[in-house]
Design an enzyme around this catalytic site. Sequence first.
Site, PDB file in Angstrom:
ATOM      1  N   ASN A 106      91.796-104.894 -26.926  1.00  0.00           N
ATOM      2  CA  ASN A 106      90.834-105.332 -27.931  1.00  0.00           C
ATOM      3  C   ASN A 106      91.495-105.223 -29.292  1.00  0.00           C
ATOM      4  O   ASN A 106      92.483-104.494 -29.460  1.00  0.00           O
ATOM      5  CB  ASN A 106      89.591-104.424 -27.866  1.00  0.00           C
ATOM      6  CG  ASN A 106      88.430-104.957 -28.704  1.00  0.00           C
ATOM      7  OD1 ASN A 106      88.534-106.010 -29.330  1.00  0.00           O
ATOM      8  ND2 ASN A 106      87.348-104.218 -28.727  1.00  0.00           N
ATOM      9  N   HIS A 108      90.646-104.555 -33.484  1.00  0.00           N
ATOM     10  CA  HIS A 108      89.607-104.070 -34.396  1.00  0.00           C
ATOM     11  C   HIS A 108      90.131-104.223 -35.824  1.00  0.00           C
ATOM     12  O   HIS A 108      91.289-103.854 -36.096  1.00  0.00           O
ATOM     13  CB  HIS A 108      89.267-102.610 -34.094  1.00  0.00           C
ATOM     14  CG  HIS A 108      88.181-102.070 -34.962  1.00  0.00           C
ATOM     15  ND1 HIS A 108      86.870-102.453 -34.828  1.00  0.00           N
ATOM     16  CD2 HIS A 108      88.237-101.194 -35.994  1.00  0.00           C
ATOM     17  CE1 HIS A 108      86.152-101.824 -35.751  1.00  0.00           C
ATOM     18  NE2 HIS A 108      86.952-101.066 -36.466  1.00  0.00           N
ATOM     19  N   GLY A 142      84.648 -96.054 -24.329  1.00  0.00           N
ATOM     20  CA  GLY A 142      84.042 -95.741 -25.632  1.00  0.00           C
ATOM     21  C   GLY A 142      83.978 -96.953 -26.555  1.00  0.00           C
ATOM     22  O   GLY A 142      84.359 -98.065 -26.181  1.00  0.00           O
TER      23      GLY A 142
HETATM   24  C1  GRF Z   1      88.023-110.137 -35.790  1.00  0.00           C
HETATM   25  O1  GRF Z   1      88.338-109.506 -37.021  1.00  0.00           O
HETATM   26  C2  GRF Z   1      87.691-109.085 -34.765  1.00  0.00           C
HETATM   27  O2  GRF Z   1      88.491-107.915 -34.830  1.00  0.00           O
HETATM   28  C3  GRF Z   1      86.290-108.746 -35.178  1.00  0.00           C
HETATM   29  O3  GRF Z   1      85.691-109.998 -35.450  1.00  0.00           O
HETATM   30  C4  GRF Z   1      86.714-110.895 -35.861  1.00  0.00           C
HETATM   31  C5  GRF Z   1      86.706-112.038 -34.878  1.00  0.00           C
HETATM   32  O4  GRF Z   1      87.270-113.116 -35.513  1.00  0.00           O
HETATM   33  N1  GRF Z   1      85.591-108.050 -34.115  1.00  0.00           N
HETATM   34  P1  GRF Z   1      87.422-114.526 -34.706  1.00  0.00           P
HETATM   35  O5  GRF Z   1      86.132-114.755 -33.925  1.00  0.00           O
HETATM   36  O6  GRF Z   1      88.603-114.366 -33.798  1.00  0.00           O
HETATM   37  O7  GRF Z   1      87.640-115.551 -35.797  1.00  0.00           O
END
Ligand code: GRF
Length: 200
Positions: A106, A108, A142
């Site tokens: 993932n 973040h 988590g």
């Molecule tokens: C990214 O910054 C991701 O980490 C966060 O939402 C954004 C998603 O961007 N959860 P996209 O949908 O790939 O443009």
Amino acid sequence: ARLVVLLSGTGTLLQALLDASADPAYGARVVAVGSDRPGVAGLDRAAAAGVETFVHPLADRSGRAAWDAALAERVAAYEPDLVISAGFMKLLGEDFLARFGGRTINTHPALLPAFPGMHGPRDALAYGVRFTGATVFLVDAGVDTGVVLDQAVVPVEDDDTVETLHERIKTAERDLLVATTHALVTRLWRVVGRKVHWDQ
Ligand code: GRF
């Protein structure tokens, strides 16, 4: 290597993976894109690239456990080597992680463990940090607590808004996700405790 990408929104992270994997030397290709909600731009991006898509709304299932088990089945049908949660706004549960834990990553938009959760850029800006960034990590049970695979640092500018900061983070996040995915599918690696060891 076969990648399945899960998303919930605009899909700019997916787009970065689609662009990178157009080069055969990248060593991986996106074989399917799944979303928990219909009609998001990320699904259009996948379709435009000829990639199969599926929509898996929570509302269609009788509760989260059933949704999670069904998602694991749908993803398994594509026989992924790596599952990438790229702006996917649902937590992956026990069934999914039983099958794909250890090969689900993932991203973040903050330097975990700082500012986990749904509003990383907003929380970093509000806190007044000078630097924030992006983290790619292995998904565990988590919220944003998995083993860190790599991180990228991004400066916070004095005139930043949440939007300008998040856009700057997403630029770094895209490069980080593309590079980390490439490393994971082309190199040997193992996790010992909370440390990732890459082949020499
Ligand atoms: C990214 O910054 C991701 O980490 C966060 O939402 C954004 C998603 O961007 N959860 P996209 O949908 O790939 O443009």
